[in-house]
Design a protein around this motif. Structure first.
Motif, PDB file in Angstrom:
ATOM      1  N   VAL A   1       0.840  -1.200   0.000  1.00 27.95           N
ATOM      2  CA  VAL A   1       0.000   0.000   0.000  1.00 27.95           C
ATOM      3  C   VAL A   1       0.872   1.245   0.000  1.00 27.95           C
ATOM      4  O   VAL A   1       0.603   2.216  -0.713  1.00 27.95           O
ATOM      5  N   ARG A   2       1.946   1.250   0.813  1.00 24.91           N
ATOM      6  CA  ARG A   2       2.863   2.393   0.836  1.00 24.91           C
ATOM      7  C   ARG A   2       3.506   2.608  -0.542  1.00 24.91           C
ATOM      8  O   ARG A   2       3.630   3.744  -1.010  1.00 24.91           O
ATOM      9  N   GLU A   3       3.869   1.511  -1.194  1.00 26.14           N
ATOM     10  CA  GLU A   3       4.497   1.624  -2.518  1.00 26.14           C
ATOM     11  C   GLU A   3       3.504   2.109  -3.564  1.00 26.14           C
ATOM     12  O   GLU A   3       3.866   2.885  -4.470  1.00 26.14           O
ATOM     13  N   LEU A   4       2.241   1.683  -3.461  1.00 28.13           N
ATOM     14  CA  LEU A   4       1.220   2.166  -4.385  1.00 28.13           C
ATOM     15  C   LEU A   4       1.028   3.670  -4.233  1.00 28.13           C
ATOM     16  O   LEU A   4       0.891   4.402  -5.230  1.00 28.13           O
ATOM     17  N   TYR A   5       1.042   4.142  -2.993  1.00 30.96           N
ATOM     18  CA  TYR A   5       0.901   5.577  -2.754  1.00 30.96           C
ATOM     19  C   TYR A   5       2.108   6.327  -3.324  1.00 30.96           C
ATOM     20  O   TYR A   5       1.962   7.391  -3.937  1.00 30.96           O
ATOM     21  N   ALA A   6       3.281   5.766  -3.146  1.00 28.34           N
ATOM     22  CA  ALA A   6       4.487   6.392  -3.698  1.00 28.34           C
ATOM     23  C   ALA A   6       4.440   6.416  -5.231  1.00 28.34           C
ATOM     24  O   ALA A   6       4.916   7.363  -5.857  1.00 28.34           O
ATOM     25  N   GLU A   7       3.843   5.366  -5.817  1.00 27.87           N
ATOM     26  CA  GLU A   7       3.695   5.330  -7.268  1.00 27.87           C
ATOM     27  C   GLU A   7       2.833   6.506  -7.746  1.00 27.87           C
ATOM     28  O   GLU A   7       3.144   7.154  -8.755  1.00 27.87           O
ATOM     29  N   LEU A   8       1.753   6.775  -7.020  1.00 32.58           N
ATOM     30  CA  LEU A   8       0.873   7.878  -7.395  1.00 32.58           C
ATOM     31  C   LEU A   8       1.590   9.220  -7.286  1.00 32.58           C
ATOM     32  O   LEU A   8       1.420  10.100  -8.143  1.00 32.58           O
ATOM     33  N   ARG A   9       2.374   9.399  -6.228  1.00 37.26           N
ATOM     34  CA  ARG A   9       3.128  10.652  -6.073  1.00 37.26           C
ATOM     35  C   ARG A   9       4.138  10.821  -7.205  1.00 37.26           C
ATOM     36  O   ARG A   9       4.324  11.919  -7.746  1.00 37.26           O
TER      37      ARG A   9
END
Length: 280
Positions: free
Chosen positions: A24-32
């Motif tokens: 989930v943290r990596e998915l959020y970083a992907e969006l940023r």
């Protein structure tokens, strides 16, 4: 958004087969990272879609405009077609096919070619940044071996008369009705050299050459339609001019004969008794 990302992560994990899945943290970083790469990120939680837009794209001098890459992240499986669409924001489609907005995009679906497996794997693993940048790279690239419509034919049109597809540099228009013609169907006027279609082109009654109605003039004697080459300075066609010349030549002998034997009028004095009539 966190709930949506958690759901997305759960869906990816359930479909995973011994492959690394983004957290989930990596998915959020992907969006940023996507927001930094494309300048703007559209996240629609209700429609469950993520969208980014490219810069205006131009390939080999043909303007295609910017494209929106819209991913439906509710279903990232590609078994029943791609879960994303490529939408032209300023459409400049091929002239012969309105559904082709890019040489490799038809009806908002991009032809992935050899990149299909890589794109599919990036979606299955939740690598959103890789997915969007790869699709954007496809849009910035032109493969002349497999386009829906070649860039050389992008502005091509069909000839109105023969229906053949003609490139932009091989087409012309009728000077009268302005329909599109190929060089084989267009006919030039003998006088003004302008192109015309067969319906708008007339003929000279004298030489039978192609001529437009604007350049044709009537002979003042026989009223035949003549081009500028066949109409003489006296506004007669060559046939009428020859007839007039022949008539003039026929009248000339009579005129000469009259001039050679003129009739001289003789005045006679009145009779007088015991005198002989003597000419005056």
């Amino acid at each position: 958004m966190i709930q949506q990302l958690t759901t997305l992560h759960g869906g990816l994990s359930s479909d995973a087969s011994q492959q690394q899945i983004s957290s989930v943290r990596e998915l959020y970083a992907e969006l940023r990272s996507l927001e930094e790469e494309f300048g703007e990120l559209q996240l629609d939680l209700r429609e469950q879609s993520i969208s980014v837009s490219t810069e205006p794209i131009e390939l080999e001098g043909v303007y295609l405009g910017p494209f929106e890459i819209r991913l439906n992240y509710a279903n990232l499986k590609m078994d029943n077609g791609a879960p994303y669409r490529v939408i032209a924001k300023d459409p400049h489609p091929a002239f012969t096919n309105d559904s082709v907005t890019h040489p490799h995009v038809q009806s908002d679906v991009v032809c992935e070619g050899d990149g299909r497996q890589v794109i599919r794997r990036s979606l299955e693993q939740g690598r959103l940044f890789d997915f969007f940048t790869m699709v954007a790279s496809l849009l910035r690239t032109y493969n002349p071996d497999s386009p829906y419509v070649a860039l050389s034919d992008w502005d091509s049109v069909a000839c109105t008369e023969c229906a053949d597809v003609i490139a932009a540099n091989e087409q012309t228009r009728c000077d009268n009705c302005e329909i599109t013609l190929c060089t084989g169907c267009a006919q030039d006027c003998l006088d003004c050299d302008c192109p015309f279609c067969h319906e708008c082109l007339s003929y000279c009654d004298c030489c039978h050459g192609h001529c437009c109605s604007s350049c044709l003039k009537q002979c003042i004697q026989c009223h035949a339609d003549c081009c500028q080459r066949c109409l003489l300075e006296n506004e007669r066609c060559s046939d009428c001019d020859e007839e007039e010349l022949e008539e003039t030549e026929e009248e000339l002998p009579e005129t000469h004969a009259s001039a050679a034997n003129p009739v001289t009028a003789t005045a006679v004095q009145s009779d007088c008794l015991g005198e002989t009539v003597v000419p005056a």
